[in-house]
Write a protein that holds these residues in place. Structure first.
Motif, PDB file in Angstrom:
ATOM      1  N   LEU A 257       0.828  -1.197   0.000  1.00  0.00           N
ATOM      2  CA  LEU A 257       0.000   0.000   0.000  1.00  0.00           C
ATOM      3  C   LEU A 257       0.871   1.261   0.000  1.00  0.00           C
ATOM      4  O   LEU A 257       0.616   2.206  -0.753  1.00  0.00           O
ATOM      5  CB  LEU A 257      -0.944  -0.005   1.204  1.00  0.00           C
ATOM      6  N   VAL A 258       1.923   1.259   0.807  1.00  0.00           N
ATOM      7  CA  VAL A 258       2.844   2.397   0.843  1.00  0.00           C
ATOM      8  C   VAL A 258       3.532   2.553  -0.512  1.00  0.00           C
ATOM      9  O   VAL A 258       3.608   3.660  -1.053  1.00  0.00           O
ATOM     10  CB  VAL A 258       3.888   2.244   1.973  1.00  0.00           C
TER      11      VAL A 258
ATOM     12  N   ARG B 227       4.232   5.573  -5.488  1.00  0.00           N
ATOM     13  CA  ARG B 227       4.368   5.564  -6.941  1.00  0.00           C
ATOM     14  C   ARG B 227       3.580   6.723  -7.552  1.00  0.00           C
ATOM     15  O   ARG B 227       4.005   7.350  -8.513  1.00  0.00           O
ATOM     16  CB  ARG B 227       3.873   4.243  -7.523  1.00  0.00           C
ATOM     17  N   GLU B 228       2.429   7.034  -6.964  1.00  0.00           N
ATOM     18  CA  GLU B 228       1.582   8.122  -7.449  1.00  0.00           C
ATOM     19  C   GLU B 228       2.003   9.483  -6.884  1.00  0.00           C
ATOM     20  O   GLU B 228       1.953  10.487  -7.575  1.00  0.00           O
ATOM     21  CB  GLU B 228       0.120   7.859  -7.076  1.00  0.00           C
ATOM     22  N   GLU B 229       2.382   9.523  -5.619  1.00  0.00           N
ATOM     23  CA  GLU B 229       2.639  10.794  -4.937  1.00  0.00           C
ATOM     24  C   GLU B 229       4.114  11.188  -4.869  1.00  0.00           C
ATOM     25  O   GLU B 229       4.418  12.299  -4.474  1.00  0.00           O
ATOM     26  CB  GLU B 229       2.080  10.737  -3.504  1.00  0.00           C
ATOM     27  N   THR B 230       5.021  10.293  -5.179  1.00  0.00           N
ATOM     28  CA  THR B 230       6.467  10.499  -5.178  1.00  0.00           C
ATOM     29  C   THR B 230       7.064  10.605  -3.775  1.00  0.00           C
ATOM     30  O   THR B 230       8.069  10.011  -3.499  1.00  0.00           O
ATOM     31  CB  THR B 230       6.882  11.726  -6.003  1.00  0.00           C
ATOM     32  N   TRP B 231       6.453  11.375  -2.872  1.00  0.00           N
ATOM     33  CA  TRP B 231       6.955  11.486  -1.500  1.00  0.00           C
ATOM     34  C   TRP B 231       5.775  11.686  -0.570  1.00  0.00           C
ATOM     35  O   TRP B 231       4.679  12.041  -0.977  1.00  0.00           O
ATOM     36  CB  TRP B 231       7.963  12.629  -1.363  1.00  0.00           C
TER      37      TRP B 231
END
Length: 69
Positions: free
Chosen positions: A26-27, A32-36
């Motif tokens: 999940l993390v 992958r979508e939010e970068t950080w």
């Protein structure tokens, strides 16, 4: 007296490991979508305590799945 505030202690090992894998994936999917992100945001995503999330992220960093900055 049984401590019911930490139900994870009484789950079978396979169940605990499956939940650990689920949280890790999940993390990784989120990053992958939010970068950080921050530990606080990820703890909300995982619906677990800040300290639990911090431990998970530390292990993921040690396994070189993520980089901590």
């Amino acid at each position: 007296m049984i401590n019911t505030t930490q139900p994870g202690l009484f789950m079978p090992h396979a169940t605990r490991m499956a939940r650990h894998t689920e949280k890790t994936l999940l993390v990784l999917q989120f990053l992958r979508e939010e970068t950080w992100s921050s530990t606080h945001v990820l703890s909300k995503l995982l619906e677990v305590a800040y300290s639990t999330t911090h431990q998970l992220l530390k292990r993921m960093s040690e396994a070189q799945l993520i980089k901590s900055t």
